[in-house]
Enzyme design. Structure first.
Site, PDB file in Angstrom:
ATOM      1  N   ASN A 107       4.783   8.676  13.179  1.00  0.00           N
ATOM      2  CA  ASN A 107       3.560   9.202  13.800  1.00  0.00           C
ATOM      3  C   ASN A 107       3.626   9.180  15.321  1.00  0.00           C
ATOM      4  O   ASN A 107       2.606   9.000  16.007  1.00  0.00           O
ATOM      5  CB  ASN A 107       2.308   8.476  13.292  1.00  0.00           C
ATOM      6  CG  ASN A 107       1.914   8.933  11.896  1.00  0.00           C
ATOM      7  OD1 ASN A 107       2.124  10.096  11.541  1.00  0.00           O
ATOM      8  ND2 ASN A 107       1.343   8.039  11.098  1.00  0.00           N
ATOM      9  N   PRO A 121       0.839  -1.209   0.000  1.00  0.00           N
ATOM     10  CA  PRO A 121       0.000   0.000   0.000  1.00  0.00           C
ATOM     11  C   PRO A 121       0.871   1.255   0.000  1.00  0.00           C
ATOM     12  O   PRO A 121       1.821   1.354   0.777  1.00  0.00           O
ATOM     13  CB  PRO A 121      -0.791  -0.120   1.310  1.00  0.00           C
ATOM     14  CG  PRO A 121      -0.025  -1.083   2.163  1.00  0.00           C
ATOM     15  CD  PRO A 121       0.701  -1.986   1.237  1.00  0.00           C
ATOM     16  N   THR A 151       0.515   5.505  -0.206  1.00  0.00           N
ATOM     17  CA  THR A 151      -0.272   6.735  -0.255  1.00  0.00           C
ATOM     18  C   THR A 151       0.259   7.624  -1.382  1.00  0.00           C
ATOM     19  O   THR A 151       1.448   7.922  -1.421  1.00  0.00           O
ATOM     20  CB  THR A 151      -0.193   7.456   1.112  1.00  0.00           C
ATOM     21  OG1 THR A 151      -0.911   6.666   2.058  1.00  0.00           O
ATOM     22  CG2 THR A 151      -0.803   8.843   1.057  1.00  0.00           C
ATOM     23  N   GLY A 160       7.201  -1.723  -2.005  1.00  0.00           N
ATOM     24  CA  GLY A 160       6.548  -0.430  -2.141  1.00  0.00           C
ATOM     25  C   GLY A 160       7.213   0.408  -3.215  1.00  0.00           C
ATOM     26  O   GLY A 160       6.759   0.476  -4.363  1.00  0.00           O
ATOM     27  N   HIS A 173      -5.846  -1.997   8.158  1.00  0.00           N
ATOM     28  CA  HIS A 173      -4.616  -1.249   8.473  1.00  0.00           C
ATOM     29  C   HIS A 173      -4.544  -1.039   9.988  1.00  0.00           C
ATOM     30  O   HIS A 173      -5.253  -0.203  10.542  1.00  0.00           O
ATOM     31  CB  HIS A 173      -4.655   0.090   7.747  1.00  0.00           C
ATOM     32  CG  HIS A 173      -3.352   0.841   7.725  1.00  0.00           C
ATOM     33  ND1 HIS A 173      -2.265   0.502   8.505  1.00  0.00           N
ATOM     34  CD2 HIS A 173      -2.956   1.918   6.988  1.00  0.00           C
ATOM     35  CE1 HIS A 173      -1.265   1.351   8.254  1.00  0.00           C
ATOM     36  NE2 HIS A 173      -1.668   2.210   7.346  1.00  0.00           N
ATOM     37  N   ARG A 192      -2.460  -5.612   8.699  1.00  0.00           N
ATOM     38  CA  ARG A 192      -1.101  -5.063   8.682  1.00  0.00           C
ATOM     39  C   ARG A 192      -0.721  -4.517  10.053  1.00  0.00           C
ATOM     40  O   ARG A 192      -1.494  -3.766  10.663  1.00  0.00           O
ATOM     41  CB  ARG A 192      -0.983  -3.937   7.655  1.00  0.00           C
ATOM     42  CG  ARG A 192       0.478  -3.553   7.410  1.00  0.00           C
ATOM     43  CD  ARG A 192       0.616  -2.472   6.357  1.00  0.00           C
ATOM     44  NE  ARG A 192       1.888  -2.605   5.657  1.00  0.00           N
ATOM     45  CZ  ARG A 192       2.570  -1.581   5.160  1.00  0.00           C
ATOM     46  NH1 ARG A 192       2.111  -0.361   5.247  1.00  0.00           N
ATOM     47  NH2 ARG A 192       3.719  -1.778   4.541  1.00  0.00           N
ATOM     48  N   ALA A 240      -3.860   3.184   1.374  1.00  0.00           N
ATOM     49  CA  ALA A 240      -4.807   3.254   2.491  1.00  0.00           C
ATOM     50  C   ALA A 240      -6.001   4.120   2.089  1.00  0.00           C
ATOM     51  O   ALA A 240      -5.826   5.198   1.513  1.00  0.00           O
ATOM     52  CB  ALA A 240      -4.104   3.834   3.712  1.00  0.00           C
ATOM     53  N   ASN A 282       1.484   1.646  11.642  1.00  0.00           N
ATOM     54  CA  ASN A 282       1.994   2.983  11.314  1.00  0.00           C
ATOM     55  C   ASN A 282       1.364   4.147  12.078  1.00  0.00           C
ATOM     56  O   ASN A 282       1.328   5.276  11.582  1.00  0.00           O
ATOM     57  CB  ASN A 282       1.892   3.230   9.802  1.00  0.00           C
ATOM     58  CG  ASN A 282       2.726   2.227   9.025  1.00  0.00           C
ATOM     59  OD1 ASN A 282       3.575   1.555   9.617  1.00  0.00           O
ATOM     60  ND2 ASN A 282       2.497   2.100   7.734  1.00  0.00           N
ATOM     61  N   TYR A 293      -1.781   4.715  13.024  1.00  0.00           N
ATOM     62  CA  TYR A 293      -3.171   5.116  12.769  1.00  0.00           C
ATOM     63  C   TYR A 293      -4.088   4.476  13.824  1.00  0.00           C
ATOM     64  O   TYR A 293      -3.606   3.838  14.768  1.00  0.00           O
ATOM     65  CB  TYR A 293      -3.532   4.800  11.312  1.00  0.00           C
ATOM     66  CG  TYR A 293      -2.608   5.577  10.387  1.00  0.00           C
ATOM     67  CD1 TYR A 293      -2.663   6.982  10.358  1.00  0.00           C
ATOM     68  CD2 TYR A 293      -1.627   4.953   9.635  1.00  0.00           C
ATOM     69  CE1 TYR A 293      -1.774   7.719   9.573  1.00  0.00           C
ATOM     70  CE2 TYR A 293      -0.732   5.691   8.849  1.00  0.00           C
ATOM     71  CZ  TYR A 293      -0.817   7.073   8.827  1.00  0.00           C
ATOM     72  OH  TYR A 293       0.069   7.814   8.072  1.00  0.00           O
TER      73      TYR A 293
HETATM   74  C1  PHB Z   1       1.738   8.558   4.691  1.00  0.00           C
HETATM   75  O1  PHB Z   1       0.905   9.163   4.034  1.00  0.00           O
HETATM   76  O2  PHB Z   1       2.826   9.062   4.995  1.00  0.00           O
HETATM   77  C2  PHB Z   1       1.446   7.188   5.147  1.00  0.00           C
HETATM   78  C3  PHB Z   1       0.176   6.671   4.977  1.00  0.00           C
HETATM   79  C4  PHB Z   1      -0.106   5.398   5.402  1.00  0.00           C
HETATM   80  C5  PHB Z   1       0.880   4.654   6.005  1.00  0.00           C
HETATM   81  C6  PHB Z   1       2.144   5.148   6.175  1.00  0.00           C
HETATM   82  C7  PHB Z   1       2.426   6.434   5.739  1.00  0.00           C
HETATM   83  O3  PHB Z   1       0.617   3.428   6.451  1.00  0.00           O
END
Ligand code: PHB
Length: 368
Positions: A241, A30, A32, A320, A181, A233, A63, A184, A186
Protein backbone atom coordinates in the site's frame (compact mmCIF):
# COMPACT_ATOMS: atom_id res chain seq x y z
CA UNK A 1 0.05 -42.60 16.71
CA UNK A 2 0.97 -38.96 17.24
CA UNK A 3 4.73 -38.68 17.39
CA UNK A 4 5.94 -37.44 20.76
CA UNK A 5 7.90 -34.56 19.37
CA UNK A 6 4.87 -32.96 17.69
CA UNK A 7 2.57 -33.46 20.64
CA UNK A 8 5.16 -31.77 22.87
CA UNK A 9 5.15 -28.80 20.54
CA UNK A 10 5.18 -25.42 22.30
CA UNK A 11 2.56 -24.37 19.74
CA UNK A 12 0.12 -26.72 21.46
CA UNK A 13 0.61 -25.30 24.94
CA UNK A 14 -2.25 -23.22 26.33
CA UNK A 15 -1.91 -19.54 27.16
CA UNK A 16 -3.95 -17.36 29.49
CA UNK A 17 -4.48 -13.81 28.34
CA UNK A 18 -6.15 -12.10 31.28
CA UNK A 19 -9.24 -14.21 31.96
CA UNK A 20 -9.20 -15.81 28.48
CA UNK A 21 -7.86 -19.33 28.17
CA UNK A 22 -6.38 -20.05 24.76
CA UNK A 23 -6.15 -23.79 24.20
CA UNK A 24 -2.98 -23.44 22.11
CA UNK A 25 -0.57 -20.80 20.76
CA UNK A 26 -1.76 -21.06 17.15
CA UNK A 27 -3.75 -18.05 16.02
CA UNK A 28 -5.72 -17.81 12.81
CA UNK A 29 -4.44 -14.57 11.26
CA UNK A 30 -6.87 -12.01 9.81
CA UNK A 31 -7.49 -12.85 6.14
CA UNK A 32 -9.47 -10.71 3.72
CA UNK A 33 -11.75 -13.07 1.75
CA UNK A 34 -14.39 -10.73 0.22
CA UNK A 35 -17.31 -13.07 0.77
CA UNK A 36 -19.69 -11.04 2.93
CA UNK A 37 -23.33 -11.00 1.85
CA UNK A 38 -25.61 -8.15 0.80
CA UNK A 39 -24.96 -5.02 2.89
CA UNK A 40 -21.52 -6.44 3.82
CA UNK A 41 -23.31 -8.69 6.29
CA UNK A 42 -21.52 -11.88 7.41
CA UNK A 43 -23.55 -14.87 6.24
CA UNK A 44 -23.91 -18.63 6.72
CA UNK A 45 -21.03 -19.39 4.38
CA UNK A 46 -18.73 -17.26 6.55
CA UNK A 47 -20.05 -19.01 9.65
CA UNK A 48 -19.09 -22.40 8.24
CA UNK A 49 -15.61 -21.13 7.29
CA UNK A 50 -14.85 -19.78 10.75
CA UNK A 51 -16.41 -22.66 12.66
CA UNK A 52 -14.31 -25.12 10.63
CA UNK A 53 -11.25 -23.31 12.01
CA UNK A 54 -12.29 -23.28 15.70
CA UNK A 55 -9.31 -25.48 16.60
CA UNK A 56 -7.14 -22.35 16.62
CA UNK A 57 -6.24 -21.01 20.06
CA UNK A 58 -7.68 -17.72 18.82
CA UNK A 59 -9.35 -16.68 15.57
CA UNK A 60 -8.85 -13.10 14.45
CA UNK A 61 -11.50 -12.20 11.90
CA UNK A 62 -10.75 -10.71 8.54
CA UNK A 63 -10.45 -6.93 8.72
CA UNK A 64 -13.94 -5.47 9.20
CA UNK A 65 -14.82 -1.87 8.45
CA UNK A 66 -15.97 0.30 11.36
CA UNK A 67 -18.14 2.55 9.19
CA UNK A 68 -19.33 2.80 5.58
CA UNK A 69 -16.53 5.34 5.03
CA UNK A 70 -13.90 2.92 6.31
CA UNK A 71 -14.31 0.35 3.50
CA UNK A 72 -11.76 -0.22 0.76
CA UNK A 73 -12.63 -3.46 -1.00
CA UNK A 74 -15.75 -5.22 -2.30
CA UNK A 75 -17.70 -7.55 -0.01
CA UNK A 76 -15.62 -7.06 3.13
CA UNK A 77 -17.76 -7.42 6.26
CA UNK A 78 -18.65 -4.45 8.43
CA UNK A 79 -19.30 -4.06 12.12
CA UNK A 80 -21.37 -0.88 11.96
CA UNK A 81 -24.93 -1.98 11.12
CA UNK A 82 -27.46 -3.99 13.14
CA UNK A 83 -27.62 -6.65 10.41
CA UNK A 84 -23.83 -7.03 10.48
CA UNK A 85 -23.90 -7.44 14.27
CA UNK A 86 -26.56 -10.14 13.90
CA UNK A 87 -24.53 -11.88 11.19
CA UNK A 88 -21.40 -11.90 13.36
CA UNK A 89 -23.39 -13.07 16.38
CA UNK A 90 -24.28 -16.31 14.64
CA UNK A 91 -20.59 -16.79 13.81
CA UNK A 92 -19.23 -16.16 17.32
CA UNK A 93 -21.89 -18.54 18.62
CA UNK A 94 -20.82 -21.28 16.20
CA UNK A 95 -17.13 -20.80 17.09
CA UNK A 96 -17.88 -20.79 20.83
CA UNK A 97 -19.97 -23.93 20.45
CA UNK A 98 -16.87 -25.64 19.11
CA UNK A 99 -14.66 -24.34 21.94
CA UNK A 100 -13.00 -21.53 20.00
CA UNK A 101 -12.30 -17.90 20.82
CA UNK A 102 -12.65 -15.01 18.42
CA UNK A 103 -11.50 -11.38 18.19
CA UNK A 104 -12.72 -9.05 15.46
CA UNK A 105 -10.20 -6.89 13.63
CA UNK A 106 -11.43 -3.29 13.46
CA UNK A 107 -10.51 -1.59 10.20
CA UNK A 108 -10.48 1.83 8.65
CA UNK A 109 -8.71 1.76 5.28
CA UNK A 110 -8.10 5.52 5.02
CA UNK A 111 -6.69 6.33 1.58
CA UNK A 112 -6.75 2.69 0.37
CA UNK A 113 -10.24 3.06 -1.05
CA UNK A 114 -12.07 4.65 -3.95
CA UNK A 115 -15.03 7.06 -4.23
CA UNK A 116 -17.07 4.39 -6.03
CA UNK A 117 -16.96 2.33 -2.83
CA UNK A 118 -17.92 5.12 -0.42
CA UNK A 119 -21.28 6.75 0.40
CA UNK A 120 -22.12 9.61 -1.99
CA UNK A 121 -18.89 8.94 -3.85
CA UNK A 122 -16.95 10.56 -1.03
CA UNK A 123 -13.20 10.98 -1.31
CA UNK A 124 -11.21 8.57 0.86
CA UNK A 125 -9.65 10.25 3.91
CA UNK A 126 -6.07 10.11 5.12
CA UNK A 127 -3.67 11.99 7.40
CA UNK A 128 -2.41 13.90 4.33
CA UNK A 129 -3.58 14.41 0.76
CA UNK A 130 -1.02 12.04 -0.77
CA UNK A 131 -2.11 9.77 -3.58
CA UNK A 132 -0.78 6.25 -3.00
CA UNK A 133 0.82 4.49 -5.95
CA UNK A 134 -1.24 1.60 -7.17
CA UNK A 135 -4.83 0.67 -7.79
CA UNK A 136 -7.95 0.19 -5.73
CA UNK A 137 -9.99 -3.00 -6.02
CA UNK A 138 -13.48 -1.73 -6.84
CA UNK A 139 -16.80 -3.23 -7.90
CA UNK A 140 -15.82 -2.16 -11.45
CA UNK A 141 -12.37 -3.73 -11.39
CA UNK A 142 -9.02 -2.13 -10.63
CA UNK A 143 -8.92 1.68 -10.68
CA UNK A 144 -6.03 3.99 -9.81
CA UNK A 145 -6.04 5.26 -6.23
CA UNK A 146 -7.23 8.86 -6.03
CA UNK A 147 -5.68 11.66 -4.01
CA UNK A 148 -7.39 11.37 -0.61
CA UNK A 149 -8.67 14.25 1.46
CA UNK A 150 -6.65 15.09 4.57
CA UNK A 151 -8.81 14.67 7.67
CA UNK A 152 -9.55 17.96 9.32
CA UNK A 153 -8.44 17.95 12.94
CA UNK A 154 -12.10 18.55 13.91
CA UNK A 155 -13.06 15.26 12.23
CA UNK A 156 -10.72 13.12 14.33
CA UNK A 157 -13.12 12.74 17.28
CA UNK A 158 -15.68 11.36 14.80
CA UNK A 159 -13.21 8.72 13.61
CA UNK A 160 -12.49 7.74 17.22
CA UNK A 161 -16.23 7.58 17.90
CA UNK A 162 -16.60 5.14 14.98
CA UNK A 163 -14.01 2.86 16.63
CA UNK A 164 -15.91 3.05 19.92
CA UNK A 165 -19.22 2.23 18.24
CA UNK A 166 -17.60 -0.69 16.43
CA UNK A 167 -16.08 -1.90 19.71
CA UNK A 168 -19.55 -1.79 21.29
CA UNK A 169 -21.00 -3.65 18.33
CA UNK A 170 -18.27 -6.27 18.66
CA UNK A 171 -19.38 -6.85 22.23
CA UNK A 172 -23.02 -7.13 21.18
CA UNK A 173 -21.97 -9.63 18.50
CA UNK A 174 -20.43 -11.91 21.12
CA UNK A 175 -16.75 -11.51 20.27
CA UNK A 176 -14.16 -12.28 22.94
CA UNK A 177 -12.18 -9.15 22.11
CA UNK A 178 -11.04 -6.74 19.43
CA UNK A 179 -7.88 -6.20 17.44
CA UNK A 180 -7.12 -2.65 16.33
CA UNK A 181 -5.70 -2.83 12.81
CA UNK A 182 -2.80 -0.36 12.78
CA UNK A 183 -0.82 -2.17 10.07
CA UNK A 184 -0.44 -2.67 6.32
CA UNK A 185 -0.92 0.89 5.14
CA UNK A 186 -4.46 1.47 6.40
CA UNK A 187 -5.60 4.59 8.26
CA UNK A 188 -3.88 4.19 11.64
CA UNK A 189 -0.65 3.02 9.97
CA UNK A 190 -0.91 5.98 7.56
CA UNK A 191 -0.77 8.20 10.64
CA UNK A 192 2.14 6.29 12.23
CA UNK A 193 4.57 6.39 9.32
CA UNK A 194 6.15 9.54 7.96
CA UNK A 195 5.85 8.61 4.27
CA UNK A 196 2.07 9.08 4.48
CA UNK A 197 1.76 11.56 7.35
CA UNK A 198 2.94 15.09 6.54
CA UNK A 199 0.59 16.86 8.95
CA UNK A 200 1.77 19.91 10.82
CA UNK A 201 -0.78 19.74 13.64
CA UNK A 202 -0.87 17.64 16.83
CA UNK A 203 -1.27 14.44 14.73
CA UNK A 204 1.83 14.84 12.53
CA UNK A 205 5.54 15.60 12.62
CA UNK A 206 7.15 13.96 15.66
CA UNK A 207 6.47 10.29 16.35
CA UNK A 208 4.70 11.38 19.55
CA UNK A 209 2.26 13.25 17.32
CA UNK A 210 1.99 10.56 14.63
CA UNK A 211 1.03 7.92 17.19
CA UNK A 212 -1.48 10.17 18.93
CA UNK A 213 -4.46 8.86 16.96
CA UNK A 214 -3.67 5.20 17.74
CA UNK A 215 -3.12 6.12 21.39
CA UNK A 216 -6.47 7.93 21.51
CA UNK A 217 -8.31 5.10 19.75
CA UNK A 218 -6.96 2.57 22.26
CA UNK A 219 -7.83 4.83 25.20
CA UNK A 220 -11.36 5.24 23.82
CA UNK A 221 -12.05 1.54 23.24
CA UNK A 222 -10.77 0.73 26.74
CA UNK A 223 -14.01 2.28 27.97
CA UNK A 224 -15.77 -0.61 26.19
CA UNK A 225 -13.40 -3.58 26.63
CA UNK A 226 -10.95 -4.56 29.40
CA UNK A 227 -7.42 -3.90 28.12
CA UNK A 228 -6.62 -7.64 28.11
CA UNK A 229 -9.34 -8.10 25.47
CA UNK A 230 -7.69 -5.59 23.12
CA UNK A 231 -4.89 -6.44 20.70
CA UNK A 232 -3.07 -4.17 18.26
CA UNK A 233 -1.54 -5.11 14.93
CA UNK A 234 1.52 -3.32 13.54
CA UNK A 235 3.67 -3.81 10.42
CA UNK A 236 6.79 -1.69 10.96
CA UNK A 237 8.34 -2.13 7.53
CA UNK A 238 5.62 -3.46 5.25
CA UNK A 239 5.79 -1.53 1.98
CA UNK A 240 2.41 -2.85 0.84
CA UNK A 241 0.00 0.00 0.00
CA UNK A 242 2.88 2.35 -0.84
CA UNK A 243 4.05 2.73 2.73
CA UNK A 244 7.40 3.96 4.02
CA UNK A 245 8.96 5.34 7.15
CA UNK A 246 12.36 7.01 7.34
CA UNK A 247 13.29 5.44 10.71
CA UNK A 248 11.19 2.30 11.25
CA UNK A 249 13.17 0.93 14.21
CA UNK A 250 12.95 4.22 16.11
CA UNK A 251 9.34 4.85 15.08
CA UNK A 252 8.12 1.47 16.25
CA UNK A 253 10.27 1.50 19.39
CA UNK A 254 8.28 4.60 20.35
CA UNK A 255 4.98 2.98 19.32
CA UNK A 256 5.70 -0.11 21.44
CA UNK A 257 6.56 2.16 24.38
CA UNK A 258 3.18 3.86 23.99
CA UNK A 259 1.40 0.48 23.73
CA UNK A 260 3.04 -0.68 26.97
CA UNK A 261 1.09 2.00 28.84
CA UNK A 262 -2.14 0.34 27.76
CA UNK A 263 -1.53 -3.12 29.19
CA UNK A 264 -2.95 -4.80 26.07
CA UNK A 265 -3.87 -8.45 25.62
CA UNK A 266 -1.26 -8.80 22.90
CA UNK A 267 0.80 -7.08 20.24
CA UNK A 268 0.49 -8.68 16.80
CA UNK A 269 3.36 -7.89 14.45
CA UNK A 270 3.56 -8.57 10.75
CA UNK A 271 7.33 -9.00 10.64
CA UNK A 272 8.95 -7.87 7.42
CA UNK A 273 7.38 -7.05 4.11
CA UNK A 274 4.45 -8.59 2.25
CA UNK A 275 6.16 -7.70 -1.03
CA UNK A 276 9.29 -9.65 -0.15
CA UNK A 277 11.83 -6.93 0.67
CA UNK A 278 14.67 -7.79 3.02
CA UNK A 279 13.98 -7.27 6.76
CA UNK A 280 15.51 -4.11 8.19
CA UNK A 281 13.78 -4.03 11.56
CA UNK A 282 15.05 -6.04 14.53
CA UNK A 283 11.88 -7.72 15.82
CA UNK A 284 13.57 -9.37 18.79
CA UNK A 285 14.30 -5.83 20.03
CA UNK A 286 10.64 -4.82 19.68
CA UNK A 287 9.58 -8.05 21.33
CA UNK A 288 11.91 -7.44 24.27
CA UNK A 289 10.55 -3.94 24.70
CA UNK A 290 6.92 -5.04 24.71
CA UNK A 291 5.74 -5.96 28.20
CA UNK A 292 2.75 -8.12 27.14
CA UNK A 293 2.24 -11.13 24.89
CA UNK A 294 3.83 -10.95 21.44
CA UNK A 295 2.16 -12.56 18.42
CA UNK A 296 4.41 -13.07 15.40
CA UNK A 297 3.14 -13.33 11.83
CA UNK A 298 4.55 -13.65 8.33
CA UNK A 299 5.22 -16.96 6.70
CA UNK A 300 5.90 -19.03 9.82
CA UNK A 301 5.88 -22.82 9.45
CA UNK A 302 5.41 -25.34 12.24
CA UNK A 303 9.20 -25.59 12.64
CA UNK A 304 9.96 -21.86 12.60
CA UNK A 305 6.98 -21.17 14.86
CA UNK A 306 8.26 -23.71 17.39
CA UNK A 307 11.78 -22.28 17.17
CA UNK A 308 10.45 -18.80 17.78
CA UNK A 309 8.41 -19.86 20.83
CA UNK A 310 11.29 -21.93 22.22
CA UNK A 311 13.71 -19.02 21.78
CA UNK A 312 11.32 -16.71 23.61
CA UNK A 313 10.92 -14.54 20.51
CA UNK A 314 7.13 -14.86 20.55
CA UNK A 315 4.26 -16.09 22.74
CA UNK A 316 1.83 -16.77 19.90
CA UNK A 317 2.20 -17.48 16.19
CA UNK A 318 -0.43 -16.27 13.71
CA UNK A 319 -0.86 -18.46 10.64
CA UNK A 320 -2.68 -17.04 7.62
CA UNK A 321 -2.43 -19.10 4.45
CA UNK A 322 -1.88 -22.31 6.44
CA UNK A 323 -5.22 -21.87 8.26
CA UNK A 324 -6.88 -20.80 5.02
CA UNK A 325 -5.98 -24.12 3.38
CA UNK A 326 -6.12 -26.35 6.47
CA UNK A 327 -9.24 -25.95 8.59
CA UNK A 328 -7.81 -28.49 11.04
CA UNK A 329 -4.28 -27.05 11.07
CA UNK A 330 -3.84 -27.69 14.81
CA UNK A 331 -4.70 -31.36 14.39
CA UNK A 332 -2.35 -31.63 11.43
CA UNK A 333 0.53 -30.10 13.41
CA UNK A 334 -0.27 -32.43 16.31
CA UNK A 335 -0.12 -35.51 14.10
CA UNK A 336 2.61 -34.31 11.78
CA UNK A 337 0.18 -34.74 8.87
CA UNK A 338 0.61 -33.36 5.39
CA UNK A 339 -0.82 -29.95 4.64
CA UNK A 340 -3.23 -28.89 1.91
CA UNK A 341 -1.83 -26.38 -0.58
CA UNK A 342 -3.60 -23.00 -0.67
CA UNK A 343 -5.18 -22.01 -3.99
CA UNK A 344 -4.39 -18.34 -4.59
CA UNK A 345 -6.97 -18.00 -7.37
CA UNK A 346 -9.79 -18.37 -4.83
CA UNK A 347 -8.40 -16.11 -2.07
CA UNK A 348 -10.54 -13.06 -2.79
CA UNK A 349 -14.25 -13.29 -3.54
CA UNK A 350 -16.29 -16.14 -4.91
CA UNK A 351 -18.18 -18.87 -3.12
CA UNK A 352 -17.42 -22.01 -1.12
CA UNK A 353 -14.74 -23.08 -3.59
CA UNK A 354 -11.37 -22.46 -1.98
CA UNK A 355 -13.17 -21.25 1.14
CA UNK A 356 -15.08 -23.97 2.97
CA UNK A 357 -14.14 -26.96 0.81
CA UNK A 358 -10.53 -27.56 1.92
CA UNK A 359 -10.59 -31.09 3.30
CA UNK A 360 -10.00 -31.85 6.94
CA UNK A 361 -8.36 -35.10 8.03
CA UNK A 362 -11.76 -36.50 9.04
CA UNK A 363 -13.19 -35.81 5.59
CA UNK A 364 -10.18 -37.41 3.95
CA UNK A 365 -10.59 -40.45 6.13
CA UNK A 366 -14.30 -40.75 5.30
CA UNK A 367 -13.74 -40.42 1.57
CA UNK A 368 -10.73 -42.79 1.54
C1 PHB B 1 -5.94 -7.06 1.28
O1 PHB B 1 -7.14 -7.10 1.04
O2 PHB B 1 -5.09 -7.21 0.39
C2 PHB B 1 -5.47 -6.81 2.65
C3 PHB B 1 -6.39 -6.46 3.63
C4 PHB B 1 -5.96 -6.23 4.91
C5 PHB B 1 -4.63 -6.33 5.21
C6 PHB B 1 -3.71 -6.69 4.26
C7 PHB B 1 -4.14 -6.93 2.96
O3 PHB B 1 -4.19 -6.08 6.44
Amino acid sequence: MPDTESSNSPLLEPLEIGDLKLKNRMVMAPLTRNRAGEGNVPQDLNKLYYSQRSGAGLIITEASQISPYAQGYPATPGIHSAAQVAGWKAITQAVHDKGGLMFIQLWHVGRISHPSMLPDNALPVAPSAIQPKGEAVTYDGMQPFVTPRALDIDEIPGVIADYVKAAENAKAAGFDGIEIHAANGYLLDQFLRDGSNKRTDAYGGSIENRMRLLDEVITAVKAVWPSSRIGVRLSPENQFNDMADSTPQATFTAVVGMLNKHDLGYLHVLEGDMLGAEHKVDYTELRKLFTGFYMANNGYTQATGEQSLNAGNADLIAYGQLFLANPDLVERFKRGSELNEPDQATYYGGDEKGYTDYPSLELEKLSA
